[in-house]
Design a protein around this motif. Structure first.
Motif, PDB file in Angstrom:
ATOM      1  N   PHE A   9     -51.784 -13.407  69.403  1.00 58.73           N
ATOM      2  CA  PHE A   9     -50.344 -13.157  69.368  1.00 58.73           C
ATOM      3  C   PHE A   9     -49.589 -14.430  68.998  1.00 58.73           C
ATOM      4  CE2 PHE A   9     -46.262 -13.601  71.489  1.00 58.73           C
ATOM      5  CZ  PHE A   9     -45.562 -12.597  70.833  1.00 58.73           C
ATOM      6  N   ASN A  10     -49.930 -15.538  69.641  1.00 68.02           N
ATOM      7  CA  ASN A  10     -49.251 -16.801  69.341  1.00 68.02           C
ATOM      8  C   ASN A  10     -49.439 -17.199  67.884  1.00 68.02           C
ATOM      9  OD1 ASN A  10     -48.097 -17.259  71.854  1.00 68.02           O
ATOM     10  ND2 ASN A  10     -49.944 -18.212  72.644  1.00 68.02           N
ATOM     11  N   SER A  11     -50.610 -16.982  67.344  1.00 64.91           N
ATOM     12  CA  SER A  11     -50.854 -17.283  65.931  1.00 64.91           C
ATOM     13  C   SER A  11     -49.970 -16.415  65.045  1.00 64.91           C
ATOM     14  CB  SER A  11     -52.324 -17.052  65.598  1.00 64.91           C
ATOM     15  OG  SER A  11     -52.533 -17.213  64.218  1.00 64.91           O
ATOM     16  N   THR A  12     -49.912 -15.134  65.335  1.00 68.26           N
ATOM     17  CA  THR A  12     -49.070 -14.217  64.556  1.00 68.26           C
ATOM     18  C   THR A  12     -47.604 -14.630  64.636  1.00 68.26           C
ATOM     19  OG1 THR A  12     -50.592 -12.396  64.895  1.00 68.26           O
ATOM     20  CG2 THR A  12     -48.339 -11.812  64.298  1.00 68.26           C
ATOM     21  N   LEU A  13     -47.150 -14.952  65.826  1.00 66.36           N
ATOM     22  CA  LEU A  13     -45.763 -15.381  66.019  1.00 66.36           C
ATOM     23  C   LEU A  13     -45.449 -16.602  65.162  1.00 66.36           C
ATOM     24  CD1 LEU A  13     -43.028 -15.371  67.534  1.00 66.36           C
ATOM     25  CD2 LEU A  13     -44.159 -16.718  69.311  1.00 66.36           C
ATOM     26  N   LYS A  14     -46.337 -17.565  65.173  1.00 62.51           N
ATOM     27  CA  LYS A  14     -46.103 -18.790  64.403  1.00 62.51           C
ATOM     28  C   LYS A  14     -46.153 -18.543  62.903  1.00 62.51           C
ATOM     29  CE  LYS A  14     -47.851 -21.930  67.922  1.00 62.51           C
ATOM     30  NZ  LYS A  14     -48.947 -22.853  68.255  1.00 62.51           N
ATOM     31  N   VAL A  15     -47.166 -17.822  62.445  1.00 63.34           N
ATOM     32  CA  VAL A  15     -47.350 -17.610  61.004  1.00 63.34           C
ATOM     33  C   VAL A  15     -46.270 -16.707  60.431  1.00 63.34           C
ATOM     34  CG1 VAL A  15     -48.873 -16.560  59.278  1.00 63.34           C
ATOM     35  CG2 VAL A  15     -49.817 -18.058  61.039  1.00 63.34           C
ATOM     36  N   GLU A  16     -45.971 -15.610  61.124  1.00 63.05           N
ATOM     37  CA  GLU A  16     -45.045 -14.621  60.567  1.00 63.05           C
ATOM     38  C   GLU A  16     -43.577 -14.912  60.852  1.00 63.05           C
ATOM     39  OE1 GLU A  16     -46.067 -10.605  61.479  1.00 63.05           O
ATOM     40  OE2 GLU A  16     -48.130 -10.847  60.805  1.00 63.05           O
ATOM     41  N   PHE A  17     -43.294 -15.776  61.825  1.00 63.41           N
ATOM     42  CA  PHE A  17     -41.884 -15.989  62.153  1.00 63.41           C
ATOM     43  C   PHE A  17     -41.493 -17.459  62.294  1.00 63.41           C
ATOM     44  CE2 PHE A  17     -38.259 -16.165  65.108  1.00 63.41           C
ATOM     45  CZ  PHE A  17     -37.340 -15.479  64.335  1.00 63.41           C
ATOM     46  N   VAL A  18     -42.081 -18.154  63.219  1.00 63.56           N
ATOM     47  CA  VAL A  18     -41.613 -19.500  63.565  1.00 63.56           C
ATOM     48  C   VAL A  18     -41.657 -20.459  62.381  1.00 63.56           C
ATOM     49  CG1 VAL A  18     -42.048 -21.526  65.018  1.00 63.56           C
ATOM     50  CG2 VAL A  18     -42.141 -19.229  66.013  1.00 63.56           C
ATOM     51  N   HIS A  19     -42.755 -20.479  61.647  1.00 55.97           N
ATOM     52  CA  HIS A  19     -42.874 -21.425  60.536  1.00 55.97           C
ATOM     53  C   HIS A  19     -41.956 -21.088  59.361  1.00 55.97           C
ATOM     54  CE1 HIS A  19     -45.995 -23.686  62.442  1.00 55.97           C
ATOM     55  NE2 HIS A  19     -46.792 -22.637  62.558  1.00 55.97           N
ATOM     56  N   ARG A  20     -41.352 -19.934  59.388  1.00 56.58           N
ATOM     57  CA  ARG A  20     -40.423 -19.539  58.323  1.00 56.58           C
ATOM     58  C   ARG A  20     -38.962 -19.769  58.706  1.00 56.58           C
ATOM     59  NH1 ARG A  20     -43.153 -13.790  56.457  1.00 56.58           N
ATOM     60  NH2 ARG A  20     -45.198 -14.662  56.020  1.00 56.58           N
ATOM     61  N   GLN A  21     -38.728 -20.301  59.891  1.00 58.06           N
ATOM     62  CA  GLN A  21     -37.372 -20.467  60.412  1.00 58.06           C
ATOM     63  C   GLN A  21     -37.059 -21.947  60.644  1.00 58.06           C
ATOM     64  OE1 GLN A  21     -35.353 -17.692  61.017  1.00 58.06           O
ATOM     65  NE2 GLN A  21     -37.051 -16.549  60.144  1.00 58.06           N
ATOM     66  N   HIS A  22     -35.787 -22.219  60.779  1.00 60.85           N
ATOM     67  CA  HIS A  22     -35.334 -23.547  61.215  1.00 60.85           C
ATOM     68  C   HIS A  22     -34.379 -23.302  62.376  1.00 60.85           C
ATOM     69  CE1 HIS A  22     -34.107 -27.683  61.251  1.00 60.85           C
ATOM     70  NE2 HIS A  22     -32.840 -27.283  61.239  1.00 60.85           N
ATOM     71  N   PHE A  23     -34.733 -23.818  63.526  1.00 58.78           N
ATOM     72  CA  PHE A  23     -33.913 -23.639  64.720  1.00 58.78           C
ATOM     73  C   PHE A  23     -33.151 -24.927  65.009  1.00 58.78           C
ATOM     74  CE2 PHE A  23     -37.882 -21.178  65.327  1.00 58.78           C
ATOM     75  CZ  PHE A  23     -37.332 -19.908  65.235  1.00 58.78           C
ATOM     76  N   ARG A  24     -31.861 -24.808  65.280  1.00 55.79           N
ATOM     77  CA  ARG A  24     -31.055 -25.988  65.574  1.00 55.79           C
ATOM     78  C   ARG A  24     -31.213 -26.448  67.019  1.00 55.79           C
ATOM     79  NH1 ARG A  24     -25.728 -23.714  62.790  1.00 55.79           N
ATOM     80  NH2 ARG A  24     -26.922 -21.844  63.124  1.00 55.79           N
ATOM     81  N   THR A  25     -31.429 -25.494  67.915  1.00 57.86           N
ATOM     82  CA  THR A  25     -31.581 -25.840  69.331  1.00 57.86           C
ATOM     83  C   THR A  25     -32.719 -25.021  69.934  1.00 57.86           C
ATOM     84  OG1 THR A  25     -30.072 -24.113  70.099  1.00 57.86           O
ATOM     85  CG2 THR A  25     -29.089 -26.264  69.549  1.00 57.86           C
ATOM     86  N   ARG A  30     -35.317 -19.739  71.414  1.00 53.53           N
ATOM     87  CA  ARG A  30     -35.667 -18.740  72.435  1.00 53.53           C
ATOM     88  C   ARG A  30     -35.073 -17.373  72.096  1.00 53.53           C
ATOM     89  NH1 ARG A  30     -33.946 -22.722  76.284  1.00 53.53           N
ATOM     90  NH2 ARG A  30     -35.746 -23.957  76.840  1.00 53.53           N
ATOM     91  N   ILE A  31     -33.816 -17.367  71.730  1.00 51.27           N
ATOM     92  CA  ILE A  31     -33.137 -16.102  71.432  1.00 51.27           C
ATOM     93  C   ILE A  31     -33.754 -15.437  70.204  1.00 51.27           C
ATOM     94  CG2 ILE A  31     -30.958 -15.106  70.615  1.00 51.27           C
ATOM     95  CD1 ILE A  31     -29.558 -17.199  72.444  1.00 51.27           C
ATOM     96  N   LYS A  32     -33.962 -16.199  69.144  1.00 53.75           N
ATOM     97  CA  LYS A  32     -34.510 -15.611  67.915  1.00 53.75           C
ATOM     98  C   LYS A  32     -35.949 -15.151  68.094  1.00 53.75           C
ATOM     99  CE  LYS A  32     -31.424 -17.527  64.493  1.00 53.75           C
ATOM    100  NZ  LYS A  32     -31.310 -18.216  63.213  1.00 53.75           N
ATOM    101  N   VAL A  33     -36.756 -15.914  68.820  1.00 51.34           N
ATOM    102  CA  VAL A  33     -38.140 -15.494  69.061  1.00 51.34           C
ATOM    103  C   VAL A  33     -38.160 -14.240  69.927  1.00 51.34           C
ATOM    104  CG1 VAL A  33     -40.286 -16.138  70.227  1.00 51.34           C
ATOM    105  CG2 VAL A  33     -39.184 -17.754  68.678  1.00 51.34           C
ATOM    106  N   SER A  34     -37.362 -14.222  70.975  1.00 56.54           N
ATOM    107  CA  SER A  34     -37.295 -13.027  71.838  1.00 56.54           C
ATOM    108  C   SER A  34     -36.853 -11.801  71.055  1.00 56.54           C
ATOM    109  CB  SER A  34     -36.324 -13.262  72.997  1.00 56.54           C
ATOM    110  OG  SER A  34     -36.781 -14.298  73.816  1.00 56.54           O
ATOM    111  N   THR A  35     -35.871 -11.973  70.209  1.00 54.70           N
ATOM    112  CA  THR A  35     -35.384 -10.867  69.382  1.00 54.70           C
ATOM    113  C   THR A  35     -36.457 -10.398  68.420  1.00 54.70           C
ATOM    114  OG1 THR A  35     -33.128 -11.688  69.570  1.00 54.70           O
ATOM    115  CG2 THR A  35     -33.582 -10.167  67.757  1.00 54.70           C
ATOM    116  N   TRP A  36     -37.186 -11.324  67.802  1.00 51.08           N
ATOM    117  CA  TRP A  36     -38.271 -10.957  66.885  1.00 51.08           C
ATOM    118  C   TRP A  36     -39.329 -10.146  67.612  1.00 51.08           C
ATOM    119  CZ3 TRP A  36     -43.542 -12.153  66.591  1.00 51.08           C
ATOM    120  CH2 TRP A  36     -44.167 -11.821  65.378  1.00 51.08           C
TER     121      TRP A  36
END
Length: 78
Positions: A9-25, A30-36
């Motif tokens: 799950f953590n790998s999927t989260l990182k590959v499909e979402f986190v590495h494609r985003q830029h978070f300011r804070t 937290r909000i964007k990951v929870s929403t995803w």
């Protein structure tokens, strides 16, 4: 204890979402990951464990199969 599911799950989260985003804070992250997770991963994303279906269609298929199975058993008993 085997934590392969959590690691997958953590790998999927990182590959499909986190590495494609830029978070300011961190709060924004937290909000964007929870929403995803709530809006996409748990409802829309196809899962190999579900025969390639998203969770909601898979649950509908399973409910229909249970209903059909219950009806068949009742018909056989009657």
């Amino acid at each position: 204890m085997d934590n392969a599911v959590a690691e997958a799950f953590n790998s999927t989260l990182k590959v499909e979402f986190v590495h494609r985003q830029h978070f300011r804070t961190r709060a924004e992250a937290r909000i964007k990951v929870s929403t995803w997770i709530a809006d996409f991963y748990n409802t829309t994303r196809r899962h190999s464990a579900n025969d390639g279906l998203a969770p909601i269609p898979f649950e509908h298929r399973m409910a229909q199969a249970r209903t059909a199975s219950t009806a068949q058993v009742r018909a056989e008993v009657a």
